[in-house]
Write a protein that holds these residues in place. Structure first.
Motif, short mmCIF file in Angstrom:
data_model
loop_
_atom_site.label_atom_id
_atom_site.label_comp_id
_atom_site.label_asym_id
_atom_site.label_seq_id
_atom_site.Cartn_x
_atom_site.Cartn_y
_atom_site.Cartn_z
N ALA A 537 0.85 -1.19 0.00
CA ALA A 537 0.00 0.00 0.00
C ALA A 537 0.88 1.24 0.00
CB ALA A 537 -0.93 0.00 1.20
N MET A 538 0.31 2.36 -0.45
CA MET A 538 1.08 3.61 -0.54
C MET A 538 0.25 4.76 0.02
SD MET A 538 2.81 3.48 -4.32
CE MET A 538 3.74 4.98 -3.95
N ALA A 539 0.96 5.77 0.50
CA ALA A 539 0.29 6.97 0.97
C ALA A 539 -0.40 7.67 -0.20
CB ALA A 539 1.27 7.91 1.66
N LYS A 540 -1.56 8.27 0.08
CA LYS A 540 -2.32 8.92 -0.98
C LYS A 540 -1.53 10.06 -1.61
CE LYS A 540 -6.02 10.97 0.36
NZ LYS A 540 -7.41 11.28 0.75
N ASP A 573 -4.67 4.37 8.16
CA ASP A 573 -3.35 5.01 8.25
C ASP A 573 -3.07 5.94 7.09
OD1 ASP A 573 -3.24 3.08 6.34
OD2 ASP A 573 -1.43 2.09 7.08
N GLY A 574 -4.09 6.27 6.28
CA GLY A 574 -3.94 7.21 5.19
C GLY A 574 -3.27 6.62 3.97
N ARG A 575 -3.34 5.32 3.75
CA ARG A 575 -2.69 4.67 2.64
C ARG A 575 -3.72 4.08 1.68
NH1 ARG A 575 2.66 4.01 3.95
NH2 ARG A 575 2.99 2.28 2.52
N ILE A 576 -3.32 3.95 0.40
CA ILE A 576 -4.19 3.42 -0.66
C ILE A 576 -3.67 2.04 -1.04
CG2 ILE A 576 -4.94 3.73 -3.05
CD1 ILE A 576 -4.83 6.69 -2.64
N SER A 577 -4.59 1.09 -1.12
CA SER A 577 -4.22 -0.27 -1.50
C SER A 577 -4.36 -0.46 -3.01
CB SER A 577 -5.11 -1.28 -0.77
OG SER A 577 -6.46 -1.14 -1.21
N TYR A 578 -3.91 -1.62 -3.48
CA TYR A 578 -4.04 -1.94 -4.90
C TYR A 578 -5.51 -2.02 -5.31
CZ TYR A 578 -4.18 -4.76 -9.13
OH TYR A 578 -4.46 -5.23 -10.39
N ALA A 579 -6.36 -2.55 -4.43
CA ALA A 579 -7.78 -2.65 -4.75
C ALA A 579 -8.40 -1.26 -4.95
CB ALA A 579 -8.51 -3.42 -3.66
N ASP A 580 -8.00 -0.30 -4.11
CA ASP A 580 -8.50 1.08 -4.27
C ASP A 580 -8.03 1.66 -5.60
OD1 ASP A 580 -9.68 0.94 -1.75
OD2 ASP A 580 -7.83 1.63 -0.77
#
Length: 616
Positions: A537-540, A573-580
């Protein structure tokens, strides 16, 4: 050599008289003069001289062949015996961690047997010391003798064919019926003459398994095509006719022989010619007249024998039984295959003529009777026959077609390695619906990136080519993503990109927004470039910053799509996953398309969705 002088007598006249012998040899010279006078009396006719010379040379070659079966210097001087094809080597797979790569790339790597059927095994290799020494000897001994024999045999065959066809009605593709039985009887000496030509090429003994079927059981014969030896052997072994390229059948020295064998000529450049040939095949396969079985080479080109490429459907459209015949050439020192990346016809003939002996194994498989489903679907019929022949040969089947040969020729024109442009066009056309001209355009772009014309791109060369025209700051910002894309495209993990890997990535990225079947692969590829793994996951803010790379920021920063990304609800935690990310890009493909154009630039003239021909 004396034999050459004797053989050249009918063509260049008598040699100057020798000097008088010494006095002590006078009795012997008188006896020799009597013998020579008798020979001159018998051989006063040039035609008889040619016949006598041919018989003497053939007898000497026959004796040498008989001795070679007991003691073959080709095998004795080699550490190993015949290098039979290792079928297991054809199924070696590239190393790949399939779990976390886009499925198209993973499929390419895991299913690709890494077989190039258009490259001779000796292409680009230096001859061994033994081969150089052998050629130095055979070029002045075996080669001239065999050439003279072949010229004499072909001349005799041409003469016999002309006698048999005197006053004959129209023959060849436009013939309404086969030659009369008495004409075929007059032409019957052509078959042993063709076997003698094969003998002169070093094929002293041919291993044959099975037997030809009658026309009533199988009116069509299909063979794999490796060299010019297959039609030569079949013409000497059985009563058969052929479908061949018109430019070969119409050569002046082959025209009469082609008419004797009822050859159907096809002009590959003319659609009307192909339609006429298809009609002629159907007519001969079902006609009641006593036509000989029609032999076709459904691969439509020669290969190196390590795979069976895509079959053309002409032999299978009539829906009649066919007899498969497979040819295998065991060899160690000289590959007899006639391929695009290999020797041309003249060096190939020279190589065969300079071998002590050449070997071929022929297997006539039982006639294959199509089922009702196969009669209705020629593609299914062709695929099943191809699988049967591949099993008999112990080789894989591939999706290569004549388009791959055209790409090899284009690579040679661009001064790139010819074997690097073989991409299995049939398979790519099925997956991406791409045509040959589009692939040629990508090949030209790859050639401009490959400054050294090695057929491979290093990571530095890749980054420099993609960042061409960017300032230093922009290039530095793009480098991490470009390196990640490079590692993903390098499916065999060699540290370089070949043309096929580059082409596959280009097709995948250029299909964004054009082909829904590859949307998931493109999204997965882009996320792996951004995050490294679909599990990461990555931060937005980081996702937004990477999507708006220099060069994209004016296009994406203030678009409604990026506003939707800002409003996207992230994890705790303010992160975006691959599904998002997948859900977001599925609704806004323009974001993905703009990003992939910066990571892997695609060509505007690359045409996807072009319906490929049913036969490749």
């Amino acid at each position: 050599p004396t034999s050459i002088r004797i053989a050249m007598l009918p063509f260049f006249g008598r040699p100057p008289p020798p000097p008088p012998p010494p006095a002590e040899l006078l009795p012997f010279s008188e006896a020799a003069l009597v013998v020579a006078s008798a020979v001159d009396a018998v051989l006063g006719s040039r035609l008889l001289s040619v016949a006598f010379t041919t018989v003497v040379l053939l007898c000497s070659l026959t004796a040498s062949a008989a001795l070679s079966r007991r003691w073959d210097p080709e095998l004795f001087l080699s550490k190993n015996t015949l290098a039979h094809y290792d079928a297991g080597a054809a199924h070696r797979r590239k190393r790949l961690y399939v779990a976390d790569r886009p499925s198209s790339l993973a499929s390419k790597a895991s299913n690709d047997a890494k077989v190039n059927p258009f490259v001779s095994s000796g292409f680009g290799k230096r001859l061994s010391l033994y081969n150089r020494a052998k050629l130095a000897v055979t070029r002045v001994t075996l080669f001239p003798v065999r050439v003279v024999c072949i010229l004499a045999l072909v001349s005799l065959a041409w003469l016999v064919a002309n006698v048999a066809l005197l006053g004959a009605p129209q023959t060849g593709s436009a013939a309404a019926r086969p030659l009369a039985r008495w004409r075929r009887a007059l032409a019957s000496p052509v078959r042993p003459l063709m076997r003698a030509v094969l003998f002169c090429f070093g094929f002293h003994h041919v291993t044959v398994r099975g037997r030809p079927a009658s026309r009533s059981r199988a009116p069509i014969v299909v063979c794999n095509h490796v060299s010019f030896i297959e039609p030569l052997f079949l013409a000497s072994w059985m009563d058969v006719s052929f479908v061949a390229a018109a430019e070969n059948a119409n050569r002046w020295w082959l025209r009469r022989l082609s008419q004797v064998y009822h050859v159907v000529g096809v002009d590959r450049k003319s659609p009307s010619s192909r339609a006429d040939v298809a009609q002629a095949i159907a007519y001969r396969a079902t006609a009641k007249e006593p036509w000989p079985p029609l032999c076709l080479f459904p691969e439509a080109t020669t290969t190196n024998g390590r795979a069976l490429i895509q079959f053309k459907l002409g032999a299978f459209t009539p829906g009649v039984p066919v007899q498969p015949v497979v040819f295998h050439y065991p060899h160690r020192h000289f590959d007899p295959s006639w391929t695009e990346a290999g020797p041309s016809l003249a060096p190939l003939c020279q190589g065969l003529l300079c071998q002590f002996a050449n070997y071929v194994e022929v297997k006539f498989l039982p006639p294959y009777v199509p089922s009702p489903d196969e009669r209705a679907d020629p593609a299914l019929f062709a695929a099943n026959v191809r699988n049967l022949m591949a099993t008999a040969l112990g080789v894989p089947v591939t999706g290569h077609t004549l388009d791959d040969v055209a790409l090899q020729q284009e690579a040679a024109r661009l001064r790139m390695p010819a074997d690097g442009a073989v991409v299995e066009m049939r398979k790519l056309a099925e997956i991406f619906q791409v045509d040959r001209d589009s692939v040629k355009a990508v090949l030209a772009r790859f050639a401009r990136m490959d400054k050294g014309r090695t057929g491979h791109l290093s990571m530095d060369a890749w980054v420099a080519a993609v960042c061409d025209g960017d300032d230093a700051e922009t290039a530095e910002a793009r480098r991490p993503q470009l390196e990640a894309a490079f590692r993903l495209l390098d499916v065999d993990e060699t540290g370089t990109l070949d043309f096929r890997e580059y082409l596959l990535g280009t097709l995948l990225m250029n299909s964004v927004g054009k082909d829904a079947r590859h949307a998931e692969d493109a999204i997965r590829f882009s996320w792996q470039v951004l995050a490294g793994s679909t599990a990461q996951a990555m931060a937005k803010d980081q996702v937004r910053r990477l999507l708006c790379l220099p060069g994209n920021e004016q296009e994406l920063s203030h678009t409604p799509a990026m506003e939707r990304l800002d409003a996207l609800e992230a994890d705790k935690d303010g992160r975006i996953s691959y599904a998002d990310f997948r859900a977001f890009t599925a609704k806004h493909p323009e974001v993905l398309e703009a990003f992939t154009q910066r990571v892997l630039p695609a060509r505007d003239d690359l045409q996807l969705g072009v319906a490929a021909g049913k036969n490749g």
